[in-house]
Design an enzyme around this catalytic site. Sequence first.
Site, PDB file in Angstrom:
ATOM      1  N   ARG A   1      -1.899  21.802  -3.025  1.00 32.91           N
ATOM      2  CA  ARG A   1      -0.295  22.110  -3.451  1.00 32.91           C
ATOM      3  C   ARG A   1       0.698  22.293  -2.888  1.00 32.91           C
ATOM      4  NH1 ARG A   1       1.768  22.334  -8.628  1.00 32.91           N
ATOM      5  NH2 ARG A   1       0.476  24.379  -8.470  1.00 32.91           N
TER       6      ARG A   1
ATOM      7  N   LYS B   1      -1.742  14.806  -4.188  1.00 34.01           N
ATOM      8  CA  LYS B   1      -2.671  13.531  -4.389  1.00 34.01           C
ATOM      9  C   LYS B   1      -2.485  12.556  -4.808  1.00 34.01           C
ATOM     10  CE  LYS B   1      -1.542  13.430  -9.718  1.00 34.01           C
ATOM     11  NZ  LYS B   1      -1.718  11.713  -9.748  1.00 34.01           N
TER      12      LYS B   1
ATOM     13  N   HIS C   1       4.545  25.656 -14.310  1.00 35.78           N
ATOM     14  CA  HIS C   1       3.633  24.993 -14.211  1.00 35.78           C
ATOM     15  C   HIS C   1       2.131  26.300 -14.570  1.00 35.78           C
ATOM     16  CE1 HIS C   1       6.183  23.181 -12.035  1.00 35.78           C
ATOM     17  NE2 HIS C   1       5.296  22.566 -11.365  1.00 35.78           N
TER      18      HIS C   1
END
Length: 970
Positions: free
Chosen positions: A647, A606, A177
């Site tokens: 996250r 999100k 990531h």
Amino acid sequence: MASTKAPGPGEKHHSIDAQLRQLVPGKVSEDDKLIEYDALLVDRFLNILQDLHGPSLREFVQECYEVSADYEGKGDTTKLGELGAKLTGLAPADAILVASSILHMLNLANLAEEVQIAHRRRNSKLKKGGFADEGSATTESDIEETLKRLVSEVGKSPEEVFEALKNQTVDLVFTAHPTQSARRSLLQKNARIRNCLTQLNAKDITDDDKQELDEALQREIQAAFRTDEIRRAQPTPQAEMRYGMSYIHETVWKGVPKFLRRVDTALKNIGINERLPYNVSLIRFSSWMGGDRDGNPRVTPEVTRDVCLLARMMAANLYIDQIEELMFELSMWRCNDELRVRAEELHSSSGSKVTKYYIEFWKQIPPNEPYRVILGHVRDKLYNTRERARHLLASGVSEISAESSFTSIEEFLEPLELCYKSLCDCGDKAIADGSLLDLLRQVFTFGLSLVKLDIRQESERHTDVIDAITTHLGIGSYREWPEDKRQEWLLSELRGKRPLLPPDLPQTDEIADVIGAFHVLAELPPDSFGPYIISMATAPSDVLAVELLQRECGVRQPLPVVPLFERLADLQSAPASVERLFSVDWYMDRIKGKQQVMVGYSDSGKDAGRLSAAWQLYRAQEEMAQVAKRYGVKLTLFHGRGGTVGRGGGPTHLAILSQPPDTINGSIRVTVQGEVIEFCFGEEHLCFQTLQRFTAATLEHGMHPPVSPKPEWRKLMDEMAVVATEEYRSVVVKEARFVEYFRSATPETEYGRMNIGSRPAKRRPGGGITTLRAIPWIFSWTQTRFHLPVWLGVGAAFKFAIDKDVRNFQVLKEMYNEWPFFRVTLDLLEMVFAKGDPGIAGLYDELLVAEELKPFGKQLRDKYVETQQLLLQIAGHKDILEGDPFLKQGLVLRNPYITTLNVFQAYTLKRIRDPNFKVTPQPPLSKEFADENKPAGLVKLNPASEYPPGLEDTLILTMKGIAAGMQNTG
């Protein structure tokens, strides 16, 4: 400690250390050396800066720090404008140098903090249960303390603890990531700076050592400063894989056996007089680097093949070194009959072999050294394993046969186990339990592939392939079929024998790519791979489609298929989806009582905001565990957590201990993403602490589960989650001009210039927030220190609960004090507020947002303040982080640097976006670039920039600096 009175108006600070001592609170503990460490590093850097670029630049950097420190101390927003005026008129090269200097000083402050934390650990004066950042957390789960506590306080017998450990597996999954914003070149230099600082403060250091270390420290600080901080090209997936594997090579490889020995010691100290068996999978490592093709067109079948072969080469290299060390160690002649017969067979079949490509033991080994004969043969096969992988990587073919190399872990383990048994039979168990045991444990942990590569793909891509097949066969469009028909057809094909994939199937590039990936799975050894993960999974047909494609492409040992549930609606329906899957007889026969499910923290946050996502993740895990129990399936949950709280990030052991009861049961997978890899595995002691945290917390969760929430807590959480989601979406989804505001008020549109990952920032070009990946979404709000995705909706939820019934305020306090899940959720939110600053967010609005949108930004900042106040009331705290003075002290130290970079970033964005913005040029600061007619070398590093000279590099440096200061990126 210097006096803490504020400096007089005419007083000039000649060292940043003087200003630091006005700001930083007194010692937090007797062993607190943070200020001392930081002052040493920063003073060294400022001297280097002056030597290289002259006193004017040094003085300017100090003045910027002092103005920022004034703002941090008093909250006077006029100081931000004063700082902006200083920064905007800089010549291009000076702007880059100033941004680079502040970034470098911030990195040094982080290093000082890391050394201070390691110092406190060594002194065993660690504060338990704090909420510091993951990488430098003062939080701990000590394996020895955990084992003793389970026996003495929880009432478990030593044998029960031993059995639980033998059946426990923690699988840490390295992912590419794009959140590691620092270059590896700089990370390595930082490690050397950290080591110099640690050694300088050792008790037994001599004057000569001190002088040499001081020279080395200055050399490394200067080398880091003279290195370009910016990646000038986007990394490839192969480069990301090499980056990830460097941690395996440098710290994890030796760290695993060292940690397992500590587990042996901890077991001995509770009365277990046997070692943890080497064939116990206590720790495993996997990777997504080169296997995660979801939304990343750069991860092709060829890339997947390359990274698997490269990993096998790396593994063989590491094993060859270990075997040669063992050949020196096992010089004994006594052995059991079984080993003697094998050694004689190998000796006679090898002839007078001379292997000139070995440095050690290159001639034929005599039969009176039987262990060396056996290990020499193992080394030969490892050499062939490495060379075969090298040939396949280079040209796709190899003259070395698979039979002359190792192709399975069992084949590799057998001669090593033979040596171990022989030593034990001959009374040499103490020798067997040395390096040989370490090697056996490494083989069982890392296998022949070093890490197992997960494959991840979006469900729609599989639908495309199946649809192409059914359309070509003339039986209709699979895409248009309802779920029942899809399942019926897939199962009939899976139960049948006929080949389904026609050779003349018309294929788009995307379809060829998906099929090509399955062919790679069929070609390479099965032990190269972990599970096949389907993102955006919604139905059983998504899983069955992958099972069918594996069969059609000839995958001999099909990969376990793992659905990933990440959006809020998918998490809500996940238990029902899993139950429908378990109700399929064919599938139950296939999985043999084991299923893995992945839950995604990023996209759920999100989609609905952090509070709602956290609660829905909690409920989904509980309910899926109950479904699995009903069907007699052992469920392993795979947690897709990022580094930031937005996250799913946070200190490891707290995250594990706050999971619902009966959801881990000794088996857990967790992603280790981006910058978190460096924080967890960048140094040997960090690797040890990481393995300890995961192991101890997983064991404790199973043997001493957290409390289940009371019915009234659940009811209140359900109600608050609905309100939080509505509030969050009313802003992020329904507010007509939110996307415009977001893109104006943050550096989101400029994020891609950082080149911090191979993956595009969006799943699809164009579109709004829904198409934006979670990392740039969180990254953008982290940069402005507003952290909107983490707190938005939380205040409204609290307010709703209290307005509905004033007694709910006491219920919320009770939840905070008694329920680990709720406490961790709120404490992590408090940590985010400690790092946030609505005044800084307001500066971005003032400079970058359209006039008619500024009231909207003001409303959001008011909600931020209201949410923070409610949070503190529920937690019973007067001030932010009052319970964690260590983190508070570190933030006070870092914040003036971050504020300077924030102001620099906001004004640089203004200059990039508004060509009419007027600045007053300042005379050059650096003596190196004093000639205004000669373009500075710094500016020429980025000749392709579409912006005026220096602006893009300055912007990127501020992004990297703020990420370093927040100790998170995305």
